[in-house]
Enzyme design. Structure first.
Site, PDB file in Angstrom:
ATOM      1  N   LYS A 163      -8.913 -45.213  81.411  1.00  0.00           N
ATOM      2  CA  LYS A 163     -10.313 -44.878  81.665  1.00  0.00           C
ATOM      3  C   LYS A 163     -11.069 -46.038  82.315  1.00  0.00           C
ATOM      4  O   LYS A 163     -11.967 -45.824  83.112  1.00  0.00           O
ATOM      5  CB  LYS A 163     -11.015 -44.445  80.374  1.00  0.00           C
ATOM      6  CG  LYS A 163     -10.556 -43.079  79.902  1.00  0.00           C
ATOM      7  CD  LYS A 163     -11.539 -42.456  78.940  1.00  0.00           C
ATOM      8  CE  LYS A 163     -11.105 -41.058  78.545  1.00  0.00           C
ATOM      9  NZ  LYS A 163     -11.981 -40.440  77.550  1.00  0.00           N
ATOM     10  N   LYS A 191      -1.827 -35.097  83.166  1.00  0.00           N
ATOM     11  CA  LYS A 191      -2.274 -34.108  82.182  1.00  0.00           C
ATOM     12  C   LYS A 191      -3.512 -33.368  82.699  1.00  0.00           C
ATOM     13  O   LYS A 191      -4.287 -33.919  83.488  1.00  0.00           O
ATOM     14  CB  LYS A 191      -2.530 -34.754  80.820  1.00  0.00           C
ATOM     15  CG  LYS A 191      -3.738 -35.631  80.768  1.00  0.00           C
ATOM     16  CD  LYS A 191      -4.060 -36.058  79.328  1.00  0.00           C
ATOM     17  CE  LYS A 191      -5.330 -36.889  79.384  1.00  0.00           C
ATOM     18  NZ  LYS A 191      -5.794 -37.443  78.159  1.00  0.00           N
ATOM     19  N   LYS A 199     -10.535 -32.963  81.704  1.00  0.00           N
ATOM     20  CA  LYS A 199     -11.907 -32.554  81.996  1.00  0.00           C
ATOM     21  C   LYS A 199     -12.462 -33.287  83.197  1.00  0.00           C
ATOM     22  O   LYS A 199     -13.353 -32.791  83.873  1.00  0.00           O
ATOM     23  CB  LYS A 199     -12.793 -32.891  80.794  1.00  0.00           C
ATOM     24  CG  LYS A 199     -12.542 -32.055  79.560  1.00  0.00           C
ATOM     25  CD  LYS A 199     -13.296 -32.683  78.395  1.00  0.00           C
ATOM     26  CE  LYS A 199     -13.209 -31.816  77.158  1.00  0.00           C
ATOM     27  NZ  LYS A 199     -13.680 -32.551  75.978  1.00  0.00           N
TER      28      LYS A 199
HETATM   29  P1  AMP Z   1     -10.861 -34.408  74.668  1.00  0.00           P
HETATM   30  O1  AMP Z   1     -11.057 -33.452  75.779  1.00  0.00           O
HETATM   31  O2  AMP Z   1     -10.326 -35.708  75.156  1.00  0.00           O
HETATM   32  O3  AMP Z   1     -12.003 -34.540  73.732  1.00  0.00           O
HETATM   33  O4  AMP Z   1      -9.690 -33.778  73.809  1.00  0.00           O
HETATM   34  C1  AMP Z   1      -9.889 -32.829  72.757  1.00  0.00           C
HETATM   35  C2  AMP Z   1      -8.551 -32.412  72.181  1.00  0.00           C
HETATM   36  O5  AMP Z   1      -7.780 -31.722  73.180  1.00  0.00           O
HETATM   37  C3  AMP Z   1      -7.675 -33.589  71.720  1.00  0.00           C
HETATM   38  O6  AMP Z   1      -6.978 -33.204  70.544  1.00  0.00           O
HETATM   39  C4  AMP Z   1      -6.721 -33.786  72.862  1.00  0.00           C
HETATM   40  O7  AMP Z   1      -5.509 -34.363  72.460  1.00  0.00           O
HETATM   41  C5  AMP Z   1      -6.522 -32.344  73.333  1.00  0.00           C
HETATM   42  N1  AMP Z   1      -6.145 -32.310  74.755  1.00  0.00           N
HETATM   43  C6  AMP Z   1      -6.875 -32.791  75.812  1.00  0.00           C
HETATM   44  N2  AMP Z   1      -6.239 -32.589  76.980  1.00  0.00           N
HETATM   45  C7  AMP Z   1      -5.058 -31.969  76.660  1.00  0.00           C
HETATM   46  C8  AMP Z   1      -3.960 -31.495  77.440  1.00  0.00           C
HETATM   47  N3  AMP Z   1      -3.943 -31.602  78.768  1.00  0.00           N
HETATM   48  N4  AMP Z   1      -2.935 -30.903  76.783  1.00  0.00           N
HETATM   49  C9  AMP Z   1      -2.951 -30.781  75.428  1.00  0.00           C
HETATM   50  N5  AMP Z   1      -3.949 -31.200  74.644  1.00  0.00           N
HETATM   51  C10 AMP Z   1      -5.006 -31.792  75.242  1.00  0.00           C
END
Ligand code: AMP
Ligand code: TRP
Length: 344
Positions: free
Chosen positions: A115, A207, A210
């Site tokens: 990041k 991956k 967002k």
């Molecule tokens: P975040 O968007 O970073 O707040 O992630 C929220 C949850 O979604 C966390 O448990 C992440 O590990 C999961 N997550 C985010 N991106 C992915 C992805 N591409 N595949 C699987 N899990 C994800």
């Protein structure tokens, strides 16, 4: 066996563009765990501001993540749904953990390196200490199990190290205050199922995220049926037909990703998906995947939009959740203060 009562905690950042990876990697697991555990699900707005957020968008995104939890089937009455900034113990315990965690531990965090990129000197201090706040989120409820996607594994290991070091550094005081076997549990990550790491639709080595600039890299939970179908149609693939067995997906990240998504949405193991589609070309697999994705995500997006039309209801859910969260978090943080030697 741990002597701590099993409790689930997890969080999602309100940073916009909730996507299929969030849904399959995290939110569907949140829903499933409700049958067997006491669960606390948090919209982590303090984490979101480690990168600058537009204030209006942040407010909207907090409500959107809440709506996604509810639309997916999280029950805010039986369990707890709230936003982090309403419960002050998170930030307070995070400060204590800033003083427990070592610089060397945080220097190893790959998410910070990704990041912050090349501009480390310009990254916020919060982005660096982010994992300490995450440890505080979990441990202020003395949570034992944390459902997350694969990308959070390293942060969970850090949370365990912090819990362990706190238990060791204050062992005598912890005993004096009546806790026989350490104060904090060592929280376990729950990283299971076929979609712990959903990849970008444009590049099977990255991956789904967002913050990726191309919207075609991800399926957003609020995308229309047409948009979902279009994104799957345009998803990058290779020219080969699908193999009959998982071994045949090796070295084919885009194909493996789409098959994994199909399996996760259908609730079937990859073996079974390939038994059905082995030998098929993407020209026939993609429409089947699009149909399945629309069937599963369409109603979810609609329900989210309905909920978003009633922000008063969402805000009331969060206020109620915060009050119940505080009832658990405050006594834990009060004990921490006593253990450390603070007065009052
Ligand atoms: P975040 O968007 O970073 O707040 O992630 C929220 C949850 O979604 C966390 O448990 C992440 O590990 C999961 N997550 C985010 N991106 C992915 C992805 N591409 N595949 C699987 N899990 C994800
Ligand atoms: N860091 C997590 C992510 O980006 C979100 C998060 C914050 C979290 N606090 C948490 C996840 C506590 C699990 C438990 O995905």
């Amino acid at each position: 066996m741990s002597h701590f009562t099993p409790r689930v905690f997890s969080g999602v950042q309100p940073t916009g563009n909730l996507h299929l990876g969030n849904y399959l990697g995290a939110i569907t697991k949140f829903v499933a765990l409700q049958d067997t555990h006491d669960c606390i699900y948090c919209i982590v707005d303090l984490h979101a501001i480690t990168l600058w957020q537009d204030p209006r968008a942040l407010t909207r995104n907090i409500r959107e993540v809440t709506a996604a939890f509810l639309a997916a089937g999280v029950d805010p009455q039986k369990h707890i749904v709230f936003n982090q900034s309403q419960v002050s113990a998170h930030a307070e315990l995070a400060w204590v953990f800033n003083c427990v965690a070592r610089m060397g531990w945080l220097n190893r965090m790959t998410q910070f390196k990704e990041k912050a990129g090349k501009h480390r000197e310009n990254a916020s201090v919060g982005l660096f200490s982010y994992p300490n706040l995450m440890a505080a989120d979990i441990l202020t409820y003395r949570a034992t199990h944390v459902p997350v996607g694969e990308d959070q594994k390293q942060h969970l290991e850090l949370a365990r190290d912090i819990a362990q070091k706190f238990n060791t550094d204050f062992a005598a005081s912890i005993k004096e205050h009546g806790h026989e076997n350490g104060f904090f549990p060592l929280p376990e990550p729950l990283i299971t199922g076929p979609a712990t790491r959903v990849m970008s639709l444009r590049d099977g080595s990255k991956k789904m995220s967002k913050s990726e600039p191309s919207d075609y890299s991800r399926i957003n939970l609020t995308d229309s049926a047409d948009m979902i179908a279009k994104k799957i149609r345009k998803a990058r693939t290779d020219p080969e037909a699908l193999p009959g067995e998982p071994a045949g997906l090796e070295g084919r990240p885009e194909a493996a990703n789409l098959v994994g998504i199909f399996g996760a949405l259908a609730g079937k193991p990859v073996e079974e998906v390939l038994r059905d589609f082995g030998g098929a070309n993407f020209s026939s697999f993609k429409p089947a995947l699009a149909e399945l994705a629309v069937e599963k995500l369409g109603p979810l997006g609609e329900r989210m939009n309905e909920l978003m039309d009633d922000p008063g209801y969402i805000d009331a859910v969060l206020v109620d959740g915060a009050e119940r969260a505080r009832r658990i978090a405050t006594p834990v943080y009060d004990d921490v203060k006593k253990i450390i030697g603070f007065i009052g």
